[in-house]
Enzyme design. Structure first.
Site, PDB file in Angstrom:
ATOM      1  N   LEU A  88       1.087  -1.094  -0.381  1.00 56.86           N
ATOM      2  CA  LEU A  88      -0.275  -0.048  -0.531  1.00 56.86           C
ATOM      3  C   LEU A  88       0.957   0.833   0.038  1.00 56.86           C
ATOM      4  CD1 LEU A  88      -1.987  -1.938   1.745  1.00 56.86           C
ATOM      5  CD2 LEU A  88      -3.282  -0.841   1.800  1.00 56.86           C
ATOM      6  N   THR A 141      -5.809   1.969  -7.253  1.00 60.78           N
ATOM      7  CA  THR A 141      -6.978   2.626  -6.932  1.00 60.78           C
ATOM      8  C   THR A 141      -7.956   2.392  -8.648  1.00 60.78           C
ATOM      9  OG1 THR A 141      -8.165   4.614  -7.491  1.00 60.78           O
ATOM     10  CG2 THR A 141      -5.644   4.102  -7.925  1.00 60.78           C
ATOM     11  N   ASP A 142      -9.180   2.536  -8.310  1.00 61.28           N
ATOM     12  CA  ASP A 142     -10.075   2.650  -9.987  1.00 61.28           C
ATOM     13  C   ASP A 142     -10.088   3.651 -10.934  1.00 61.28           C
ATOM     14  OD1 ASP A 142     -11.223   4.579  -8.086  1.00 61.28           O
ATOM     15  OD2 ASP A 142     -13.148   3.510  -8.751  1.00 61.28           O
ATOM     16  N   GLU A 143      -8.647   5.094 -10.517  1.00 59.20           N
ATOM     17  CA  GLU A 143      -8.393   5.802 -10.668  1.00 59.20           C
ATOM     18  C   GLU A 143      -7.633   5.615 -12.024  1.00 59.20           C
ATOM     19  OE1 GLU A 143      -7.737   9.379  -8.968  1.00 59.20           O
ATOM     20  OE2 GLU A 143      -8.412   9.057  -7.031  1.00 59.20           O
ATOM     21  N   TYR A 168      -1.284  11.379 -10.852  1.00 62.62           N
ATOM     22  CA  TYR A 168      -0.860  10.461  -9.182  1.00 62.62           C
ATOM     23  C   TYR A 168      -1.337   8.537 -10.284  1.00 62.62           C
ATOM     24  CZ  TYR A 168      -3.778   7.329  -5.901  1.00 62.62           C
ATOM     25  OH  TYR A 168      -3.741   5.998  -5.169  1.00 62.62           O
ATOM     26  N   SER A 171       0.822   6.894 -11.988  1.00 61.01           N
ATOM     27  CA  SER A 171       2.048   6.056 -11.671  1.00 61.01           C
ATOM     28  C   SER A 171       1.122   4.860 -11.084  1.00 61.01           C
ATOM     29  CB  SER A 171       2.031   7.168 -10.874  1.00 61.01           C
ATOM     30  OG  SER A 171       1.252   7.389  -9.189  1.00 61.01           O
ATOM     31  N   LYS A 172      -0.010   4.846 -10.441  1.00 61.25           N
ATOM     32  CA  LYS A 172      -0.034   4.002  -9.815  1.00 61.25           C
ATOM     33  C   LYS A 172      -1.125   2.909 -11.062  1.00 61.25           C
ATOM     34  CE  LYS A 172      -1.615   2.579  -6.350  1.00 61.25           C
ATOM     35  NZ  LYS A 172      -0.892   2.421  -4.735  1.00 61.25           N
TER      36      LYS A 172
HETATM   37  N1  LIG Z   1      -7.372   6.526  -0.176  1.00 62.08           N
HETATM   38  C1  LIG Z   1      -7.919   6.122  -0.800  1.00 62.08           C
HETATM   39  O1  LIG Z   1      -8.800   6.591  -1.362  1.00 62.08           O
HETATM   40  C2  LIG Z   1      -7.500   4.652  -2.062  1.00 62.08           C
HETATM   41  C3  LIG Z   1      -8.251   4.608  -3.234  1.00 62.08           C
HETATM   42  C4  LIG Z   1      -7.881   3.436  -3.486  1.00 62.08           C
HETATM   43  C5  LIG Z   1      -6.218   2.631  -3.432  1.00 62.08           C
HETATM   44  N2  LIG Z   1      -5.666   3.673  -2.536  1.00 62.08           N
HETATM   45  C6  LIG Z   1      -4.308   3.502  -2.257  1.00 62.08           C
HETATM   46  O2  LIG Z   1      -4.185   2.584  -1.802  1.00 62.08           O
HETATM   47  C7  LIG Z   1      -2.618   2.340  -1.310  1.00 62.08           C
HETATM   48  C8  LIG Z   1      -2.803   3.273   0.706  1.00 62.08           C
HETATM   49  O3  LIG Z   1      -3.771   4.774   0.462  1.00 62.08           O
HETATM   50  P1  LIG Z   1      -4.071   5.924   1.331  1.00 62.08           P
HETATM   51  O4  LIG Z   1      -4.747   6.195   1.524  1.00 62.08           O
HETATM   52  O5  LIG Z   1      -3.551   5.165   2.922  1.00 62.08           O
HETATM   53  O6  LIG Z   1      -2.574   6.614   1.761  1.00 62.08           O
HETATM   54  P2  LIG Z   1      -1.896   7.698   2.416  1.00 62.08           P
HETATM   55  O7  LIG Z   1      -0.918   8.252   2.090  1.00 62.08           O
HETATM   56  O8  LIG Z   1      -2.542   7.781   3.912  1.00 62.08           O
HETATM   57  O9  LIG Z   1      -0.408   6.522   3.257  1.00 62.08           O
HETATM   58  C9  LIG Z   1       0.497   5.940   2.446  1.00 62.08           C
HETATM   59  C10 LIG Z   1       1.881   5.471   3.376  1.00 62.08           C
HETATM   60  O10 LIG Z   1       2.973   4.602   2.664  1.00 62.08           O
HETATM   61  C11 LIG Z   1       3.725   5.555   3.421  1.00 62.08           C
HETATM   62  N3  LIG Z   1       5.308   5.781   2.869  1.00 62.08           N
HETATM   63  C12 LIG Z   1       5.057   6.697   1.258  1.00 62.08           C
HETATM   64  N4  LIG Z   1       5.917   6.942   0.731  1.00 62.08           N
HETATM   65  C13 LIG Z   1       6.554   5.358   0.959  1.00 62.08           C
HETATM   66  C14 LIG Z   1       8.177   4.998   1.103  1.00 62.08           C
HETATM   67  N5  LIG Z   1       8.803   5.189  -0.567  1.00 62.08           N
HETATM   68  N6  LIG Z   1       8.197   3.831   1.586  1.00 62.08           N
HETATM   69  C15 LIG Z   1       7.690   3.259   2.316  1.00 62.08           C
HETATM   70  N7  LIG Z   1       6.613   3.582   2.694  1.00 62.08           N
HETATM   71  C16 LIG Z   1       5.918   4.773   2.168  1.00 62.08           C
HETATM   72  C17 LIG Z   1       3.208   6.677   4.599  1.00 62.08           C
HETATM   73  O11 LIG Z   1       4.481   6.911   5.355  1.00 62.08           O
HETATM   74  C18 LIG Z   1       1.550   6.269   4.670  1.00 62.08           C
HETATM   75  O12 LIG Z   1       1.807   5.961   5.741  1.00 62.08           O
HETATM   76  C19 LIG Z   1      -2.033   3.516  -1.772  1.00 62.08           C
HETATM   77  O13 LIG Z   1      -1.641   2.619  -3.015  1.00 62.08           O
HETATM   78  C20 LIG Z   1      -3.100   3.836  -3.322  1.00 62.08           C
HETATM   79  O14 LIG Z   1      -2.846   4.107  -4.177  1.00 62.08           O
HETATM   80  C21 LIG Z   1      -6.639   4.653  -1.938  1.00 62.08           C
END
Ligand SMILES: NC(=O)c1ccc[n+]([C@@H]2O[C@H](COP(=O)([O-])OP(=O)(O)OC[C@H]3O[C@@H](n4cnc5c(N)ncnc54)[C@H](O)[C@@H]3O)[C@@H](O)[C@H]2O)c1
Length: 351
Positions: A88, A141-143, A168, A171-172
């Site tokens: 994640l 992500t669905d994006e 974003y 990159s995903k």
């Molecule tokens: N939030 C959403 O609605 C959503 C929806 C779909 C998918 N996602 C995916 O789910 C995942 C988590 O999303 P989130 O909302 O919890 O994000 P977030 O930004 O809250 O958390 C990201 C975490 O990754 C850590 N991180 C960032 N860069 C890092 C690195 N280089 N090495 C190690 N750790 C690192 C950060 O410290 C943080 O704890 C992401 O991959 C995101 O693309 C999120």
């Protein structure tokens, strides 16, 4: 909530101090017998306080590691001997990716490639005897699918062609392609997921729901892009977490699962729902309804119109279904941000 039925394993959660990652770590420690390793760089978005309830648990361990640092990752794998990884860790905020895309390319693409190589070395080396039992669950992500027209019934599904629009999303999408390439070329045992917008506690307060709560409580204008007509598909983070555990336990190797709650709402209706809840939870006194603070601002560049995802495959194949109704989940989330206002304000100062 059903407990895990699979035998105890050691599971690394990259990004485990973030919003979704910390919910996943808390769930794994509370509802399964797995050893759980949070692996996180602790960027502005990560916060160990989200893990306070598991910090002293004997089955939880914390590794402060940057996924772009191959040496440190390798050492963590040797120390922790994982059987599975939920990936994640990412830069996750679309607006930031528009302002400064380089960090998104670095973490989401180069970092994922580094992680994949370290996993490959691990399962071809010390872990080779149990190689086929290893699992990588790549959380995306669905994006990556781009945008749907506002006036249509169409939804994304696993067959939808990739068409990412923001840095974003691109990159995903790139990270998804890398995972599939490592699976195809090196036989890396991976499963991919695409989730819709999540909401819930501990979300970094730059995202829509906490922003609206904080600005409303401060009596500041609540900015809404364009006319607020853009549609997002909302799911409570705890539903997402249960889906990820189901993917690990029952997901088919090489498969992609779209995860969502069929929770389509316009941005304006989300903002209004929050204002109505706040009117009840924290009455604004003589100022009247918080809705008066809503201010329409210029749309952001390339703002996708509508996301909507069909979670049918996940429901059929994993026996999972989103269960938390929007009204209930939003009420608890708004109450959480009201109760954690000082935390949110402090987090915003650190960015
Ligand atoms: N939030 C959403 O609605 C959503 C929806 C779909 C998918 N996602 C995916 O789910 C995942 C988590 O999303 P989130 O909302 O919890 O994000 P977030 O930004 O809250 O958390 C990201 C975490 O990754 C850590 N991180 C960032 N860069 C890092 C690195 N280089 N090495 C190690 N750790 C690192 C950060 O410290 C943080 O704890 C992401 O991959 C995101 O693309 C999120």
């Amino acid at each position: 909530m059903p407990d895990s039925v699979s035998p105890p394993r050691t599971i690394i959660v990259t990004g485990g101090a973030g919003f979704i990652g910390s919910a996943l770590v808390r769930h794994l420690v509370a509802h399964t017998a797995h050893e759980v390793v949070t692996l996180d760089k602790l960027t502005y978005a990560g916060d160990e306080r989200a893990l306070a309830e598991v910090a002293a648990h004997p089955r939880h361990h914390f590794e402060r590691v940057d996924i772009c640092d191959g040496e440190a990752l390798r050492a963590a794998f040797v120390r922790r001997e994982p059987d599975a990884v939920f990936h994640l860790a990412a830069e996750s905020h679309v607006d930031r990716s528009i302002e400064a895309p380089a960090e998104f390319v670095q973490t989401n693409i180069a970092g994922t490639a580094t992680l994949l190589d370290v996993i490959r070395e691990w399962i071809d080396g010390p872990y080779a005897a149990a190689r086929s039992d290893f699992r990588l669950v790549h959380v995306s992500t669905d994006e990556v699918y781009g945008s749907l027209p506002l006036e249509s019934e169409t939804r994304f599904d696993e067959g939808t062609a990739y068409d990412p629009h923001s840095p974003y999303a691109a990159s995903k999408a790139a990270s998804d392609h890398l995972v599939r390439a490592w699976a195809h070329t090196y036989g890396l045992p991976a499963i991919l997921t695409h989730s819709t917008n999540n909401y819930g506690p501990w979300q970094y307060p730059e995202k829509l729901i906490p922003v609206v709560v904080l600005r409303a409580l401060a009596g500041e204008s609540i900015p809404v892009y364009g006319e607020g007509a853009n549609v997002r598909d909302w799911m409570h983070v705890d539903d997402h977490v249960r889906a990820l555990v189901a993917v690990l336990e029952r997901g088919r190797l090489g498969r992609t699962y779209d995860i969502g709650a069929r929770g389509e709402l316009t941005n304006l209706s989300v903002v209004r729902d929050i204002c109505w809840l706040l009117n009840e939870l924290v009455p604004a006194g003589s100022g009247g309804s918080y809705e008066r603070l809503i201010t329409f601002v210029d749309d952001r560049p390339g703002h996708d119109l509508r996301y909507a995802t069909d979670p049918g495959r996940a429901e059929r194949e994993l026996g999972w279904r989103a269960e938390i109704p929007w009204d209930e989940g939003l009420r608890a989330t708004v109450q959480w941000f009201v109760d954690h206002r000082a935390w949110s304000v402090e987090r915003l100062r650190r960015r």
